[in-house]
Design a protein around this motif. Structure first.
Motif, short mmCIF file in Angstrom:
data_model
loop_
_atom_site.label_atom_id
_atom_site.label_comp_id
_atom_site.label_asym_id
_atom_site.label_seq_id
_atom_site.Cartn_x
_atom_site.Cartn_y
_atom_site.Cartn_z
N SER A 53 -5.07 0.03 11.44
CA SER A 53 -5.21 -0.29 10.18
C SER A 53 -6.38 -0.15 9.73
O SER A 53 -6.61 0.29 8.45
CB SER A 53 -4.46 -1.56 9.79
OG SER A 53 -3.34 -1.72 10.33
N SER B 147 4.03 0.56 9.19
CA SER B 147 2.89 -0.22 8.63
C SER B 147 3.01 0.00 6.93
O SER B 147 3.40 1.08 6.52
CB SER B 147 1.71 0.22 9.10
OG SER B 147 0.67 -0.10 8.10
N ASP B 148 2.71 -1.08 6.17
CA ASP B 148 2.61 -0.99 4.68
C ASP B 148 1.31 -0.11 4.41
O ASP B 148 1.34 0.29 3.32
CB ASP B 148 2.48 -2.20 3.96
CG ASP B 148 3.71 -3.23 4.24
OD1 ASP B 148 4.85 -2.38 4.42
OD2 ASP B 148 3.78 -4.22 4.18
N GLU C 103 1.16 3.36 2.67
CA GLU C 103 1.59 3.50 1.30
C GLU C 103 0.37 3.44 0.26
O GLU C 103 0.66 3.64 -0.87
CB GLU C 103 2.66 2.17 0.83
CG GLU C 103 3.78 2.54 1.40
CD GLU C 103 5.02 1.20 1.15
OE1 GLU C 103 5.00 0.55 0.00
OE2 GLU C 103 5.69 0.88 2.03
N ARG D 64 13.31 2.86 7.98
CA ARG D 64 11.81 2.77 7.30
C ARG D 64 11.46 4.36 6.68
O ARG D 64 11.14 4.71 5.62
CB ARG D 64 10.90 2.58 8.16
CG ARG D 64 9.37 2.58 7.94
CD ARG D 64 8.94 1.85 6.82
NE ARG D 64 7.61 1.85 6.37
CZ ARG D 64 7.06 1.70 5.12
NH1 ARG D 64 7.93 1.61 4.26
NH2 ARG D 64 5.56 1.82 4.93
#
Length: 405
Positions: free
Chosen positions: A45, A77-78, A81, A105
């Motif tokens: 991330s 993972s968000d 986006e 997803r």
């Protein structure tokens, strides 16, 4: 160095060899293409967040797509986006298992507007469910050719709406085979790093540019330079179009060649002629190769920006662009350089990566190829920070998009 990510990109072209997108490689290791970014989700991330913040508004893809490798943890993972919906194509790695959660997803990402590509796809009972979420399917030409499965895969996938991309296309014959099989897009060293073919006669546009480069190098009279431009209407048009472009920042429009040459000055003219060299004879040089050359020139220049004098920075630009001269003119580099009277330091860099400019060219090529071990070694020897290298690469990519070539 673990927290830093280097950017590499490889063009994806259509049947006319026009660039439609780039695969962007954010990983630390060039060998990591078949594995997830990292085992640690938090670190993944961080890398993605760093890249996004570094890219910022400077990343000008224009109308081109960005193909981005995404491991299972990345897909779930968000953070994904944060990527621009209208430009990002998420590459589902071949190691990804088609679990119900993963497929759900991927359908969700499709609904949000993201496109998905299946990377290094091989059709098996386990991988077949992934076809339902694919906009693009990438087939490894090297692997499938070796196993005799390329045509079988193409025929089996024809009934699916996803478009086929041939990746790892390395020769003209492989390109021809893929074209006959009906691939929509292509990716590989054949386009980004073409092999040198047998020497051929330089067409008139190239000949004029080479003549002009020699005249400028030898400080010829403006009227002599102007007369060479007048022999090639296309080159004159290109020069005036460049100098009148918004990006050049002139307050008045240039009406004549002599006016343009006087405004530019010899040093700047030499640079623009270098650009003209790669845009001359557009029918014979692939757009991907032209763009790679100009990007490499700008990146080489930016890498030496804070270490060398202005004249040396101009030479770095020329070194970067001319490093693909052998491929553009389809002749060995030493023969191509025989046609130019270049300073010894430039020739040394082009022929053997030696001298003052050699390490900067070496670093620019390593950045293109995502060779992180070589990048680290060169960064250390040149005392360049990883963030500075990454920023230089992003700036070079953005600058080339503004040129419209």
């Amino acid at each position: 160095m673990q927290d830093h990510a280097y950017l590499a990109r490889q063009p994806i072209v259509d049947n006319q060899q026009k660039i439609v997108g780039y695969e962007l490689l954010f990983r630390r290791s060039a060998e990591a293409t078949n594995a997830s970014f990292t085992d640690d989700h938090l670190a993944t991330s961080k890398v993605l967040a760093n890249i996004l913040s570094n890219m910022g508004a400077e990343w000008l893809l224009g109308d081109k797509l960005a193909f981005i490798n995404a491991s299972t943890s990345m897909l779930m993972s968000d953070f994904l986006e944060l990527l621009p919906v209208n430009r990002a194509v998420l590459e589902v790695l071949e190691t990804t298992r088609a679990t119900p959660e993963l497929l759900a997803r991927c359908h969700e990402l499709r609904k949000l507007g993201y496109r998905l590509a299946l990377d290094d796809f091989e059709l098996t009972q386990e991988s077949a469910p992934l076809l339902a979420i694919a906009n693009f399917i990438k087939l490894d030409v090297q692997k499938l050719n070796a196993s005799g499965q390329l045509e079988t895969h193409v025929r089996a996938l024809e009934k699916h709406p996803a478009q086929l991309i041939a990746e790892k296309v390395e020769t003209q014959s492989e390109h021809n085979i893929c074209k006959k099989l009906g691939f929509a897009y292509y990716q590989g060293y054949y386009f980004a790093h073409p092999e040198t073919l047998c020497a051929k006669v330089i067409n008139p546009a190239y000949a004029v540019v080479l003549e002009l480069l020699n005249k400028v190098r030898n400080n010829a009279q403006i009227k002599d330079i102007e007369s060479s431009f007048k022999r090639d209407v296309a080159l004159s048009f290109k020069l005036l179009r460049y100098i009148n472009s918004v990006g050049f920042g002139l307050s008045c429009e240039i009406q004549s060649l002599r006016h343009a040459l006087a405004i530019l000055g010899y040093q700047q003219l030499y640079r623009w002629l270098t650009l003209l060299l790669v845009t001359a004879g557009e029918g014979s040089t692939s757009p991907a190769l032209m763009k790679t050359a100009v990007t490499r020139g700008r990146l080489t220049e930016l890498l030496g920006k804070d270490m060398l004098e202005a004249a040396d920075r101009d030479n770095l630009f020329i070194v970067g662009v001319f490093s693909l001269l052998d491929a553009m003119l389809e002749m060995p580099m030493d023969e191509a350089l025989d046609k130019l009277s270049l300073p010894e330091a430039i020739s040394d860099a082009l022929l053997s990566r030696q001298g003052l400019y050699g390490p900067f060219l070496d670093l620019a090529i390593a950045c293109e190829e995502g060779d992180s071990d070589h990048i680290e070694k060169l960064a250390f020897s040149l005392q360049l920070e990883p963030d500075k290298i990454n920023q230089a690469h992003l700036s070079a990519l953005a600058w080339v998009e503004t040129l419209g070539i």
